[in-house]
Design a protein around this motif. Structure first.
Motif, PDB file in Angstrom:
ATOM      1  N   ILE A 165      59.952  56.224  30.836  1.00  0.00           N
ATOM      2  CA  ILE A 165      60.214  56.908  32.111  1.00  0.00           C
ATOM      3  C   ILE A 165      59.090  57.891  32.412  1.00  0.00           C
ATOM      4  N   ALA A 166      58.702  58.681  31.396  1.00  0.00           N
ATOM      5  CA  ALA A 166      57.671  59.710  31.607  1.00  0.00           C
ATOM      6  C   ALA A 166      56.350  59.084  32.034  1.00  0.00           C
ATOM      7  N   LEU A 167      55.968  57.992  31.408  1.00  0.00           N
ATOM      8  CA  LEU A 167      54.653  57.413  31.724  1.00  0.00           C
ATOM      9  C   LEU A 167      54.688  56.445  32.896  1.00  0.00           C
ATOM     10  N   TYR A 168      55.857  55.922  33.215  1.00  0.00           N
ATOM     11  CA  TYR A 168      55.978  55.071  34.399  1.00  0.00           C
ATOM     12  C   TYR A 168      55.702  55.872  35.674  1.00  0.00           C
ATOM     13  N   ALA A 169      56.183  57.108  35.686  1.00  0.00           N
ATOM     14  CA  ALA A 169      56.218  57.897  36.921  1.00  0.00           C
ATOM     15  C   ALA A 169      54.879  57.932  37.652  1.00  0.00           C
ATOM     16  N   TYR A 170      53.809  58.247  36.944  1.00  0.00           N
ATOM     17  CA  TYR A 170      52.500  58.295  37.602  1.00  0.00           C
ATOM     18  C   TYR A 170      51.693  57.014  37.424  1.00  0.00           C
ATOM     19  N   SER A 171      52.000  56.208  36.375  1.00  0.00           N
ATOM     20  CA  SER A 171      51.230  54.966  36.198  1.00  0.00           C
ATOM     21  C   SER A 171      51.459  54.016  37.370  1.00  0.00           C
ATOM     22  N   HIS A 172      52.678  53.944  37.857  1.00  0.00           N
ATOM     23  CA  HIS A 172      52.971  52.934  38.879  1.00  0.00           C
ATOM     24  C   HIS A 172      52.405  53.306  40.251  1.00  0.00           C
ATOM     25  N   VAL A 173      51.982  54.553  40.410  1.00  0.00           N
ATOM     26  CA  VAL A 173      51.327  54.963  41.662  1.00  0.00           C
ATOM     27  C   VAL A 173      49.883  55.398  41.402  1.00  0.00           C
ATOM     28  N   ALA A 174      49.314  54.953  40.289  1.00  0.00           N
ATOM     29  CA  ALA A 174      47.945  55.343  39.929  1.00  0.00           C
ATOM     30  C   ALA A 174      46.959  54.964  41.030  1.00  0.00           C
ATOM     31  N   GLY A 175      47.180  53.812  41.652  1.00  0.00           N
ATOM     32  CA  GLY A 175      46.288  53.332  42.702  1.00  0.00           C
ATOM     33  C   GLY A 175      46.168  54.298  43.868  1.00  0.00           C
ATOM     34  N   GLU A 176      47.200  55.070  44.141  1.00  0.00           N
ATOM     35  CA  GLU A 176      47.142  56.046  45.240  1.00  0.00           C
ATOM     36  C   GLU A 176      46.072  57.114  44.995  1.00  0.00           C
ATOM     37  N   GLY A 177      45.692  57.283  43.714  1.00  0.00           N
ATOM     38  CA  GLY A 177      44.632  58.234  43.372  1.00  0.00           C
ATOM     39  C   GLY A 177      43.312  57.557  43.108  1.00  0.00           C
ATOM     40  N   GLY A 178      43.259  56.251  43.360  1.00  0.00           N
ATOM     41  CA  GLY A 178      42.023  55.515  43.146  1.00  0.00           C
ATOM     42  C   GLY A 178      41.857  54.995  41.729  1.00  0.00           C
ATOM     43  N   THR A 179      42.893  55.114  40.911  1.00  0.00           N
ATOM     44  CA  THR A 179      42.828  54.609  39.538  1.00  0.00           C
ATOM     45  C   THR A 179      43.330  53.168  39.522  1.00  0.00           C
ATOM     46  N   SER A 180      42.429  52.244  39.230  1.00  0.00           N
ATOM     47  CA  SER A 180      42.799  50.823  39.238  1.00  0.00           C
ATOM     48  C   SER A 180      43.451  50.408  37.927  1.00  0.00           C
ATOM     49  N   LEU A 181      44.464  49.549  38.027  1.00  0.00           N
ATOM     50  CA  LEU A 181      45.114  49.009  36.827  1.00  0.00           C
ATOM     51  C   LEU A 181      44.612  47.606  36.508  1.00  0.00           C
ATOM     52  N   ALA A 182      43.555  47.156  37.224  1.00  0.00           N
ATOM     53  CA  ALA A 182      43.074  45.780  37.060  1.00  0.00           C
ATOM     54  C   ALA A 182      42.734  45.454  35.608  1.00  0.00           C
ATOM     55  N   ALA A 183      42.179  46.427  34.879  1.00  0.00           N
ATOM     56  CA  ALA A 183      41.736  46.176  33.501  1.00  0.00           C
ATOM     57  C   ALA A 183      42.851  46.367  32.477  1.00  0.00           C
ATOM     58  N   PHE A 184      44.077  46.570  32.953  1.00  0.00           N
ATOM     59  CA  PHE A 184      45.178  46.901  32.045  1.00  0.00           C
ATOM     60  C   PHE A 184      46.378  45.975  32.266  1.00  0.00           C
ATOM     61  N   PRO A 185      46.253  44.704  31.897  1.00  0.00           N
ATOM     62  CA  PRO A 185      47.331  43.736  32.167  1.00  0.00           C
ATOM     63  C   PRO A 185      48.635  44.050  31.440  1.00  0.00           C
ATOM     64  N   ALA A 186      48.546  44.577  30.224  1.00  0.00           N
ATOM     65  CA  ALA A 186      49.785  44.883  29.493  1.00  0.00           C
ATOM     66  C   ALA A 186      50.505  46.058  30.150  1.00  0.00           C
ATOM     67  N   VAL A 187      49.743  46.993  30.705  1.00  0.00           N
ATOM     68  CA  VAL A 187      50.363  48.098  31.445  1.00  0.00           C
ATOM     69  C   VAL A 187      51.064  47.548  32.688  1.00  0.00           C
ATOM     70  N   ARG A 188      50.408  46.634  33.389  1.00  0.00           N
ATOM     71  CA  ARG A 188      51.018  46.081  34.608  1.00  0.00           C
ATOM     72  C   ARG A 188      52.306  45.307  34.284  1.00  0.00           C
ATOM     73  N   ALA A 189      52.286  44.545  33.186  1.00  0.00           N
ATOM     74  CA  ALA A 189      53.496  43.797  32.797  1.00  0.00           C
ATOM     75  C   ALA A 189      54.628  44.764  32.420  1.00  0.00           C
ATOM     76  N   TRP A 190      54.255  45.861  31.759  1.00  0.00           N
ATOM     77  CA  TRP A 190      55.243  46.886  31.374  1.00  0.00           C
ATOM     78  C   TRP A 190      55.823  47.592  32.603  1.00  0.00           C
ATOM     79  N   LEU A 191      54.980  47.835  33.619  1.00  0.00           N
ATOM     80  CA  LEU A 191      55.502  48.437  34.861  1.00  0.00           C
ATOM     81  C   LEU A 191      56.613  47.566  35.443  1.00  0.00           C
TER      82      LEU A 191
END
Lengths: 205, 205
Positions: A165-191
């Motif tokens: 819960i703690a790490l989902y909160a900002y990870s799932h909106v990281a793109g709004e700050g210009g942080t791309s998740l393209a290089a992090f497939p396991a993070v995207r699957a976890w989201l």
């Protein structure tokens, strides 16, 4: 439990964590909004009664207050399956929650706040100078998560916990700050896995 | 309990927290030193086996690892009087520990690291530009502690807890980073109170 009231700014990921925890636990939560861009959490009254540290979220329980998002989530989840009972697993969950506040939030969340809420043209020179380091640190933090999530479905292993819960909160909106998740497939699957948990609610809920 | 080994840099307040917690609990702790100024916590071997996040302290418990100082203290103190049993008090203790990592350490400890360990002449331009904001934030954090400690002997009230250990670690050496405690008499009295607890050890021990 005494009446629960969340003092918050709804778009803040830190505030969302507490709402998401409450949703998973089926707890009713009152909500009071503050405009942080207008300094509403720095008024003398707020500092004297809600949080001397001038920040939201603050969870009010009856007439007592818990600042710090992860501490508020802990309060709500005490005794529930969102906190592992095992000694090592519980410390490991807190490890991820401290990591979140030290390595993730000051980078992923601050970039989102500066770019999507304040606006880059309104940043101070010192803030602008800090952007490259924050971008690098955001990628590093996501890399640490990627490594773990390539091996286990949730941050602490097989079980969904407050760490997710703690790490989902900002990870799932990281793109709004210009942080791309393209290089992090396991993070995207976890989201997707976190968003698919029964009881999940969106940040806009 | 399995054999305990602290992977550390002895002068780090974050590492000291864990030694201080162990001392209060009467636990034996092995110690292995890393020179963070030489990048010894960023080697491929360290990242692969000790901590993917490339940081110390890490508490090794048998063949398992807990990074993040406050999570390691939590592991050691589980079930002891250093963690309040009451639900609200426990969350309030964690509140101070998250505050420490978010508002206190990145300012009070970073200024100490930059000035007393790295050397101001070796800082990057971005680091130098960040100094005034960090100085202001350090004073703000100490002000939040001052307000609490003017009202209660310890951060969570009458009882000495992990919150006091976590915030003592860098507060008592704040001067090494140029952060004066002159304006914070309640913090200074509390430092003496913490140092006077049975079982206390110095950061140099």
């Amino acid at each position: 439990m005494a009446t629960l009231l969340l003092h918050e700014y709804a778009a803040s990921g830190n505030c969302y964590k507490i709402r998401l925890t409450a949703a998973h636990l089926g707890l009713a939560l009152g909500r009071r909004q503050y405009d942080i861009l207008k300094g509403e959490t720095r008024t003398p009254d707020f500092l004297a009664t809600i949080n001397r540290n001038g920040r939201i979220p603050v969870l009010q329980i009856g007439d007592r207050f818990i600042p710090e998002s992860n501490a508020a989530c802990w309060y709500l989840a005490t005794g529930s399956a969102l906190i592992p009972a095992d000694r090592f697993a519980c410390a490991d969950m807190l490890r991820w929650m401290f990591f979140e506040q030290y390595n993730h939030e000051p980078n992923v969340a601050t970039l989102r706040f500066w770019r999507a809420f304040v606006g880059e043209e309104r940043l101070t020179d010192a803030q602008r100078a800090a952007i490259p380091a924050k971008e690098a640190a955001a990628r590093e933090a996501l890399g640490v998560m990627e490594d773990q999530l390539a091996r286990t479905p949730f941050l602490c292993g097989d079980g969904f916990s407050l760490a997710d819960i703690a790490l989902y909160a900002y990870s799932h909106v990281a793109g709004e700050g210009g942080t791309s998740l393209a290089a992090f497939p396991a993070v995207r699957a976890w989201l997707d896995r976190v968003a698919g948990q029964p009881g999940h609610i969106a940040i806009t809920a």
